[in-house]
Motif scaffolding. Structure first.
Motif, mmCIF file in Angstrom:
data_model
loop_
_atom_site.group_PDB
_atom_site.id
_atom_site.type_symbol
_atom_site.label_atom_id
_atom_site.label_comp_id
_atom_site.label_asym_id
_atom_site.label_seq_id
_atom_site.Cartn_x
_atom_site.Cartn_y
_atom_site.Cartn_z
ATOM 1 N N THR A 1 0.875 -1.192 -0.061
ATOM 2 C CA THR A 1 -0.100 -0.075 -0.116
ATOM 3 C C THR A 1 0.862 1.234 -0.132
ATOM 4 N N THR A 2 0.356 2.454 -0.608
ATOM 5 C CA THR A 2 0.987 3.680 -0.569
ATOM 6 C C THR A 2 0.114 4.557 0.248
ATOM 7 N N ILE A 3 0.663 5.327 1.258
ATOM 8 C CA ILE A 3 -0.368 6.169 2.390
ATOM 9 C C ILE A 3 0.141 7.348 1.759
ATOM 10 N N GLU A 4 -1.004 8.252 1.256
ATOM 11 C CA GLU A 4 -0.885 9.755 0.651
ATOM 12 C C GLU A 4 -1.252 10.843 1.833
ATOM 13 N N ILE A 5 -0.237 11.727 1.918
ATOM 14 C CA ILE A 5 -0.913 12.673 3.004
ATOM 15 C C ILE A 5 -0.457 14.150 2.582
ATOM 16 N N ARG A 6 -1.624 14.869 2.827
ATOM 17 C CA ARG A 6 -1.809 16.214 2.466
ATOM 18 C C ARG A 6 -1.629 17.066 3.700
ATOM 19 N N TRP A 7 -0.671 18.096 3.449
ATOM 20 C CA TRP A 7 -0.505 19.024 4.504
ATOM 21 C C TRP A 7 -1.116 20.389 4.078
ATOM 22 N N HIS A 8 -1.810 20.903 4.987
ATOM 23 C CA HIS A 8 -2.309 22.166 4.717
ATOM 24 C C HIS A 8 -1.712 23.378 5.606
ATOM 25 N N GLY A 9 -0.936 24.430 5.356
ATOM 26 C CA GLY A 9 -0.494 25.226 6.171
ATOM 27 C C GLY A 9 -0.463 26.695 5.402
ATOM 28 N N GLU B 1 13.694 4.340 8.006
ATOM 29 C CA GLU B 1 12.925 2.882 8.236
ATOM 30 C C GLU B 1 12.882 1.975 6.916
ATOM 31 N N GLY B 2 13.634 2.299 5.946
ATOM 32 C CA GLY B 2 13.544 1.555 4.798
ATOM 33 C C GLY B 2 12.371 1.552 4.163
ATOM 34 N N LYS B 3 11.504 2.528 4.074
ATOM 35 C CA LYS B 3 10.490 2.630 3.555
ATOM 36 C C LYS B 3 10.754 3.511 2.107
ATOM 37 N N TYR B 4 9.878 3.552 1.054
ATOM 38 C CA TYR B 4 10.022 4.398 -0.013
ATOM 39 C C TYR B 4 9.235 5.717 0.391
ATOM 40 N N ALA B 5 9.531 6.856 -0.010
ATOM 41 C CA ALA B 5 8.871 8.140 0.366
ATOM 42 C C ALA B 5 9.143 9.442 -0.715
ATOM 43 N N GLN B 6 8.171 9.996 -0.523
ATOM 44 C CA GLN B 6 8.161 11.392 -1.656
ATOM 45 C C GLN B 6 7.711 12.478 -0.612
ATOM 46 N N ALA B 7 8.085 13.804 -0.882
ATOM 47 C CA ALA B 7 7.608 14.928 -0.174
ATOM 48 C C ALA B 7 7.927 15.918 -1.349
ATOM 49 N N PHE B 8 6.797 16.741 -1.477
ATOM 50 C CA PHE B 8 7.081 17.985 -2.482
ATOM 51 C C PHE B 8 5.844 19.112 -1.904
ATOM 52 N N PRO B 9 6.133 20.289 -2.398
ATOM 53 C CA PRO B 9 5.138 21.248 -1.990
ATOM 54 C C PRO B 9 4.373 21.978 -3.224
ATOM 55 N N SER B 10 3.100 22.527 -2.917
ATOM 56 C CA SER B 10 2.364 23.088 -4.137
ATOM 57 C C SER B 10 2.223 24.662 -3.515
ATOM 58 N N PHE B 11 2.665 25.496 -4.251
ATOM 59 C CA PHE B 11 2.518 27.190 -3.761
ATOM 60 C C PHE B 11 1.388 27.816 -4.634
ATOM 61 N N THR C 1 7.113 -0.707 -1.864
ATOM 62 C CA THR C 1 6.917 -0.524 -3.607
ATOM 63 C C THR C 1 7.481 0.869 -3.807
ATOM 64 N N PRO C 2 8.431 0.935 -4.993
ATOM 65 C CA PRO C 2 8.734 2.423 -5.470
ATOM 66 C C PRO C 2 7.626 3.231 -5.875
ATOM 67 N N ILE C 3 7.622 4.391 -5.523
ATOM 68 C CA ILE C 3 6.449 5.324 -6.024
ATOM 69 C C ILE C 3 6.877 6.188 -7.363
ATOM 70 N N ARG C 4 5.813 5.730 -8.074
ATOM 71 C CA ARG C 4 6.117 6.428 -9.549
ATOM 72 C C ARG C 4 5.488 7.453 -9.820
ATOM 73 N N ILE C 5 4.194 7.582 -9.269
ATOM 74 C CA ILE C 5 3.312 8.675 -9.351
ATOM 75 C C ILE C 5 3.939 10.144 -9.063
ATOM 76 N N ARG C 6 3.757 11.211 -9.759
ATOM 77 C CA ARG C 6 4.426 12.418 -9.389
ATOM 78 C C ARG C 6 3.429 13.646 -9.019
ATOM 79 N N SER C 7 2.219 13.274 -9.220
ATOM 80 C CA SER C 7 1.034 14.398 -9.208
ATOM 81 C C SER C 7 0.756 14.868 -7.698
ATOM 82 N N GLY C 8 -0.158 15.750 -7.573
ATOM 83 C CA GLY C 8 -0.431 16.314 -5.978
ATOM 84 C C GLY C 8 -1.448 15.191 -5.738
ATOM 85 N N VAL C 9 -1.598 15.241 -4.342
ATOM 86 C CA VAL C 9 -2.497 14.235 -3.406
ATOM 87 C C VAL C 9 -3.736 14.748 -3.786
#
Ligand code: SF4
Ligand code: SF4
Length: 294
Positions: free
Chosen positions: A5-13, A33-43, A62-70
């Motif tokens: 599974t891939t968990i998707e998180i959206r931060w609002h600030g 922790e040995g997981k695959y992870a992405q982090a990116f902003p949207s301004f 699982t490697p994460i291929r998707i690059r779009s916003g959550v």
């Protein structure tokens, strides 16, 4: 975290609150922790105080291929309490997910604002950050609430990323994170009846084919139409007893909303002050204090 599974998180600030740093630290901890992870902003507007988004994707194996916003997050985290009534923060939140909010309100009280089938977690991160960090920047504090509500990363995995990012200040940030972990209150929201729909005001921007070449602005003074005062969760208060009437605060205010009063002292216009705190930072006699509330 389940395999595959891939968990998707959206931060609002808001600009200046560190939502982007929160997402980065979450991803760095997950990778430790040995997981695959992405982090990116949207301004949107790149200005302190403007609403901003940041995203994470985390996968156990699982490697994460998707690059779009959550757009359909499993977890939503709100750093600024004011955003709850301004933006539909739960837009797309998956059933069984979690909404984690920085607020002075109780879980029971905040529950009335929402309908759905997910967990609500609440912590007064602003109070913790002010006490332990001396500023209302809640990014690291809210990581404690994220860990408490979801367990998506371990607290220990944050030690090195925090040290790399904050150096000598990492100890107090870690302390704030731990304190939020302990103080986060949670409850489940399950609404089976018809959902209460909230309507959110969307700013009407011109379509791409309505913009002038080079995006030239011909409507002089149009910024006055945008009352950025509803961006704020803090506002400045002046102590005239120590103010020397130098006017420095009015020069630095990015909204140019501080003006001299007839008595020579300065005040901000609440309709345009976005609560960024720059005036308080720049005042050399410490005559300005940022206080909670708009
Ligand atoms: S910068 Fe401080 S001392 Fe100077 S006018 Fe503003 S509040 Fe007063
Ligand atoms: S008055 Fe102070 S807090 Fe408000 S926008 Fe200007 S600099 Fe920021």
């Amino acid at each position: 975290m389940e395999k595959g599974t891939t968990i998707e998180i959206r931060w609002h600030g808001r600009g200046g609150q560190g939502a982007v740093t929160s997402a980065e630290l979450t991803a760095l901890a997950a990778m430790r922790e040995g997981k695959y992870a992405q982090a990116f902003p949207s301004f949107g507007p790149e200005r302190r105080g403007a609403p901003v988004l940041a995203f994470n994707r985390i996968s156990q194996d699982t490697p994460i291929r998707i690059r779009s916003g959550v757009v359909k997050p499993d977890i939503v985290i709100v750093l600024d309490p004011g955003l709850v009534t301004l933006i539909n923060v739960v837009d797309g939140l998956k059933p069984g997910g979690a909404l984690i909010v920085n607020s002075t309100r109780s879980v029971d009280d905040l529950k009335q604002e929402f309908s759905g089938d997910w967990k609500l977690a609440v912590v007064n991160a602003s109070a913790i950050a002010r006490e332990l960090l001396g500023v209302n920047i809640v990014n690291t504090t809210m990581l404690g609430a994220l860990i408490r509500a979801t367990g998506i990363i371990n607290m220990e995995s944050l030690t090195e990323p925090l040290a790399e990012k904050f150096g000598a200040r990492s100890k107090s940030n870690f302390e704030a994170c731990n304190r939020a972990f302990k103080e986060t209150a949670q409850d489940k929201i399950t609404t089976t009846g018809p959902k209460k729909q909230k309507s959110f005001q969307a700013e009407k921007l011109p379509r791409w084919n309505e913009l002038l070449v080079g995006c030239a602005v011909t409507d002089v003074g149009n910024t006055k139409r945008f009352c950025t005062g509803d961006w704020k969760s803090e506002h400045p208060e002046w102590n005239d007893a120590v103010c020397i009437q130098c006017g420095i605060c009015s020069i630095y205010c990015p909204e140019a909303c501080i003006s001299e009063q007839s008595d020579g002292y300065f005040r901000s216009n609440p309709f345009f002050c976005k609560g960024c705190g720059i005036c308080a930072q720049e005042c050399w006699t410490k005559a300005i204090k940022m206080v909670e509330g708009s």
